[in-house]
Design an enzyme around this catalytic site. Structure first.
Site, short mmCIF file in Angstrom:
data_model
loop_
_atom_site.label_atom_id
_atom_site.label_comp_id
_atom_site.label_asym_id
_atom_site.label_seq_id
_atom_site.Cartn_x
_atom_site.Cartn_y
_atom_site.Cartn_z
CB SER A 144 -1.09 -0.06 1.11
OG SER A 144 -1.53 1.47 1.43
CE1 TYR A 157 -3.79 -1.52 5.54
CE2 TYR A 157 -3.24 0.44 4.80
CZ TYR A 157 -3.48 -0.81 4.60
OH TYR A 157 -3.63 -1.14 3.33
#
Length: 251
Positions: A144, A157
């Protein structure tokens, strides 16, 4: 084995209900893929996903897989590879978590880290080893853009994805020259189908766009794919911003 155009004929999706994983499966089935394994926790959603792919003409099987149970990964995934060669493994599982809750509840934060990093390290090593044994194949790791630099709004995250990204880079170096391709995919914000009609986030993408990038990267034997591609330039600048300035950005 891949066809004459390099399209995978068989694929294993770790995270069998992932929108990106399923979009990739649909795209590859349209290109000639015939065997699809969906690995995930047994659920109605997993069965529904398998049924929909079967209507496209593929032989679709499901396997019970839990990212949080690394002790089972060798046996569970080993049985999949024992059924025949796998051309593509897509590591697509992960959780966003809830930043405010996870900061207040450390065990919840640990669950995010265990899913996104520890579980991925375990499954990634098992699959890479199996691909190396069969002598060919690709492992695509969904990272990501959040892992490029930790942001206040989602640093738990983001840190888990940063760890995963670094692991995948090292695994790619370890597999170099073995016939196994390791490709890292770094999407921006991925808009699910349920978000249709909502205002766009700058440099956002869709599961279908990520699937297109994955197919292109496989054909090119790429090591890293950014989706959208403009993120490569944007993050090159963001990565080097002084921290006082970075903190003031509206991100």
């Amino acid at each position: 084995m891949k066809d004459a155009f390099g399209t995978p004929q068989s694929l294993l999706i770790l995270g069998g209900t992932s929108e990106i994983g399923l979009a990739t499966a649909r795209r590859l089935i349209a290109r000639g893929a015939r065997t699809v394994w969906l690995a995930g926790r047994p659920s109605a959603a997993l069965d529904t996903a398998a049924g929909r792919l079967r209507t496209l003409g593929a032989d679709v099987r499901t396997v019970a897989f839990d990212a949080l149970d690394p002790g089972s990964h060798g046996e569970v995934l080993g049985k999949v590879f024992a059924e025949g060669d796998i051309d593509l493994v897509l590591l697509a599982f992960g959780v966003l978590g809830d930043q405010a809750r996870d900061e207040a509840e450390p065990l919840a934060a640990v669950r995010v880290a265990q899913t996104n990093y520890t579980g991925a390290v375990s499954a990634g090593l098992v699959c890479a080893g199996a691909l190396q044994t069969q002598g060919h194949g690709s492992l695509v790791v969904l990272s990501s853009v959040a892992g490029e630099r930790a942001r206040r709004v989602d640093f738990i995250y983001g840190s888990s994805k940063a760890g995963l990204d670094a692991f995948a880079q090292g695994l790619g170096d370890a597999m170099y020259g073995t016939g196994v391709q390791i490709m890292i995919v770094r999407p921006g914000v991925v808009r699910p189908r349920t978000a249709a009609g909502r205002p766009d986030t700058p440099l956002a993408t869709t599961p279908e766009a990520v699937a297109t990038a994955i197919e292109l990267g496989l054909r090119r034997r790429s090591e890293t794919m950014w989706v959208p591609g403009a993120l490569r330039v944007v993050m090159a600048a963001v990565r080097h911003l002084p921290r006082p300035l970075f903190r003031r950005l509206p991100v």
